[in-house]
Design an enzyme around this catalytic site. Structure first.
Site, short mmCIF file in Angstrom:
data_model
loop_
_atom_site.label_atom_id
_atom_site.label_comp_id
_atom_site.label_asym_id
_atom_site.label_seq_id
_atom_site.Cartn_x
_atom_site.Cartn_y
_atom_site.Cartn_z
N CYS B 33 -4.69 24.44 18.03
CA CYS B 33 -5.53 25.62 18.99
C CYS B 33 -6.01 25.60 20.52
O CYS B 33 -6.06 26.33 21.21
CB CYS B 33 -5.86 26.62 18.14
SG CYS B 33 -7.38 25.79 17.57
N CYS B 102 -9.02 24.18 10.68
CA CYS B 102 -10.06 24.57 11.79
C CYS B 102 -11.14 23.06 10.75
O CYS B 102 -11.96 22.41 11.82
CB CYS B 102 -10.48 25.55 11.81
SG CYS B 102 -9.24 26.98 11.98
S1 FES Z 1 -7.82 28.99 14.79
FE1 FES Z 1 -8.62 27.83 16.86
S2 FES Z 1 -10.63 26.63 16.35
FE2 FES Z 1 -10.06 27.83 14.04
#
Ligand code: FES
Lengths: 399, 124
Positions: B33, B102
Site C-alpha cells: 500500500c 501492516c
Molecule cells: S494498510 Fe497501509 S499500512 Fe496498513
C-alpha cells in the site's frame, strides 16, 4: 460533538419521507399489479412517486424506471444499451472518473467483445469534451460520463458532451447519483439519453434508485420477468422505498436553493479554515465547478485511514480515497488518473455536508482537524519532506 | 474493525520519535500500500535497551510500530529476531485479514534495524 460529514456515502432519512413510507410498510401492502383496491392504491402510489421523481429532473413520468439502487441504474444503462445497439457497433467510451458501477459493467462488456476507451481527466478532475470527441470512432454506440464526482466533487461538462454524442447518433448516459437532489439537474436542458439516480443521496431510503430513459431510446432489460415498469424492469415493486424516493424528490425540488446555499456556506467556511490552518495540504478537484457541499483534500506526509480513525475518535466522520482505506489496498483510481502522485493520494480526505450539519460543527472541526494532522505528522518519518520516496512513491497515470 | 489494543496503541503510540544516537536503523517501505516505517534501536551487550519509531501509514501500521517497539525492549538480538508478524498481531488482539501486511512492515523494519546494527559492529 457528533459530526456526520460523509453525505456522499449516504444521507439520513427525512422524517417526512419515513412518514410517507409508513402506510406501505404496514396496512397498504398490496401488489401494484393486483386489480382489487389494495393493489390499485399501491399502483397509484408508485405512479405518484414516478411523477415526483420525473419532476425533479424535468422528465416525463413514463421516462422513469425504478431500480434497486444507483448501481443497478448504471448497470442497466451500460449493459442495456450495449445489448440493444451491439449490431451497430461495439465501442463504448467511459472516463476514469466513473464509479465502480459504471467501470465494472464496462469491463464486463470488454470480456463480451466490446472495446472500451477510458478517458482521463485533467488535474482538477475535469473531462474535456474534446478528448471525448477524439475517442469517438464509427463503432461508438455509447458514451457514459459521471455528472459529479463523489471523490473530488468536480462537475463535468455534461451538456457539451451530450451535444457531441447527439450529433454523432451515440447514446449518452450520465451517472448523476451524486448530483440529483444536491444541485439542479434538468434532462431536457442537458440533452442526455439516460441518467442514473439514487434516493438515499437526497434523504430518501436506501434500496431505491431510478434510471431516466429518454422516450424512444431502445434498451434491453437487465432483469427479465413480469411486466413491471413497462416490461423494462421485472420484479414486484419495492413500494415503500419507491414512495419514499418520490417524497424525497418532492422535498428536494422544493428545498434545492436553500440546500445548496446551506451546504455551500459550511463547505466554504471549512475550506477557508483548513487551507489557512494546515500546511502542505491540497484542495483536490475543481475549485469552482464542484458539488456545493463537497470538500476534498490531500494532506501531505500522513495517511488517510489514520486521519479518519483519529477524527472518528473526536466524533467527526469523513471519508478517504487512500490505499489503506480501500479493500484492495490501492489508492483511488480517480485521484491517480488526475495525476496526483500515489504518496500524496495517500493523504486523501473527503468531507461532504448535508442539511443536518451546522456552523458549530464546522468550527469544532476547524479546532480538531489541524490537531489530528499535527499529531499524525509527529509520527511521520516524512514530516519534513518527502526525502527518499520521491521517485518510488510517484505514480504515473496510465495514458 | 480494530481491537481495543490496536486502538489504544494507535491513539497513544509508545516510543515515538527519532533517535539520533541509535545503534541500528531499519527503514521498510510497504510494497502493498506504499507505507513506510522507520525503526531505531539502542543496543547494549547484545540486548535492545531502547527502541523508537516513525511511521507513515494506516492505523494498524502505527499500532504495529508502537507494539513492536514495546516488545523488543529488554530482548536479546536473537530473541528479537524471533518476533514474527503473527506475534505482533497476536499481541494486538488480532488484525483484520487485509491488515496483516501492516504487521509485516513492523517485523521487517525490526530485522533491518538489527542487521544495520550488526553491520556497524563489523565495521568497528
Ligand atoms: S494498510 Fe497501509 S499500512 Fe496498513
Amino acid at each position: 460533538m457528533e459530526c456526520y460529514f460523509d453525505h456522499v456515502a449516504t444521507n439520513p432519512l427525512r422524517p417526512e419521507v419515513l412518514e410517507a413510507m409508513m402506510p406501505y410498510l404496514k396496512e397498504e401492502f398490496g401488489n401494484p399489479l393486483s386489480v382489487y383496491p389494495l393493489g390499485v392504491r399501491a399502483r397509484e402510489a408508485v405512479e405518484k412517486a414516478r411523477e415526483q421523481v420525473a419532476s425533479l429532473v424535468n422528465a416525463r413520468p413514463s421516462e422513469i424506471v425504478f431500480t434497486s439502487s444507483g448501481a443497478e441504474a448504471n448497470n442497466f444503462a451500460l449493459r442495456g444499451i450495449a445489448m440493444a445497439r451491439q449490431y451497430e457497433g461495439k465501442h463504448i467510451i467511459v472516463t476514469r472518473m466513473e464509479h465502480h458501477s459504471v467501470l465494472n459493467p464496462a469491463r464486463f462488456l470488454e470480456k463480451l467483445g466490446f472495446a472500451v476507451t477510458y478517458v482521463n481527466p485533467d488535474r482538477q478532475g475535469l473531462i474535456s469534451p474534446d478528448d471525448i470527441k477524439k475517442a469517438i470512432t464509427d463503432e461508438t454506440i455509447l458514451i457514459s460520463v459521471i455528472y459529479a464526482s463523489p471523490e473530488v466533487g468536480t462537475i463535468e461538462p455534461i451538456k457539451e458532451i451530450a451535444q457531441i454524442a447527439r450529433e454523432r447518433g451515440i447514446t449518452f448516459h450520465t451517472d448523476a447519483v451524486a448530483a440529483v437532489g444536491n444541485i439542479p439537474v434538468d434532462v431536457e436542458d442537458l440533452g442526455v439519453d439516460l441518467l442514473s439516480m439514487a434516493a438515499h443521496q437526497f434523504y430518501g431510503p436506501k434500496g431505491a434508485g431510478a434510471l431516466y430513459i429518454r422516450q424512444g431510446t431502445r434498451i434491453i432489460p437487465l432483469i427479465f420477468g413480469g411486466i413491471q415498469e413497462g416490461g423494462r424492469r421485472a420484479g414486484t415493486e419495492n413500494v415503500p422505498a419507491i414512495v419514499g424516493m418520490g417524497r424525497a424528490a418532492e422535498l428536494a425540488k422544493e428545498e434545492l436553493p436553500q440546500r445548496v446555499e446551506h451546504v455551500r456556506g459550511l463547505r466554504d467556511k471549512l475550506v477557508e479554515g483548513v487551507m489557512n490552518k494546515i500546511e502542505a495540504i491540497h484542495y483536490t478537484g475543481h475549485p469552482d465547478r464542484r458539488l456545493p457541499g463537497h470538500a476534498s483534500f490531500c494532506v501531505e506526509y500522513i495517511e488517510g485511514e489514520a486521519m479518519l480513525l483519529m477524527l472518528a475518535s473526536k466524533g467527526i466522520y469523513a471519508a478517504s480515497g487512500s490505499a489503506c482505506t480501500s479493500k484492495a489496498l490501492k489508492a483511488s483510481p480517480v485521484l491517480l488518473s488526475m495525476g496526483i502522485p500515489a504518496h500524496i493520494a495517500h493523504g486523501s480526505i473527503v468531507f461532504s455536508f448535508g442539511m443536518d450539519n451546522t456552523m458549530e460543527q464546522i468550527e469544532y472541526t476547524l479546532e480538531e482537524f489541524p490537531q489530528v494532522v499535527r499529531r499524525l505528522r509527529e509520527l511521520s518519518p516524512f514530516a519534513k519532506g518527502w526525502e527518499g520516496v520521491e521517485e518510488e512513491g510517484r505514480c504515473t497515470p496510465k495514458k | 474493525m480494530y481491537s481495543k489494543e490496536v486502538m489504544d496503541h494507535f491513539m497513544n503510540p509508545r516510543n515515538v520519535g527519532e533517535m539520533p544516537d541509535a545503534d541500528g536503523v531499519g527503514v521498510e517501505g510497504n510494497p502493498v500500500c506504499g507505507d513506510v516505517m522507520k525503526l531505531f534501536i539502542k543496543v547494549k551487550d547484545d540486548r535492545i535497551v531502547d527502541a523508537k519509531f516513525m511511521t507513515f501509514g494506516c492505523g494498524a501500521a502505527i499500532a504495529v510500530s508502537s507494539m513492536i517497539t514495546e516488545m523488543v525492549k529488554g530482548k536479546t538480538l536473537d530473541e528479537a529476531l524471533q518476533i514474527s508478524k503473527e506475534k505482533v498481531a497476536e499481541a494486538l488482539g488480532g488484525l483484520p485479514p487485509q491488515k496483516m501486511h501492516c504487521s509485516n512492515l513492523g517485523a521487517d523494519a525490526l530485522r533491518k534495524a538489527i542487521e544495520d546494527y550488526k553491520n556497524r559492529q563489523k565495521k568497528n
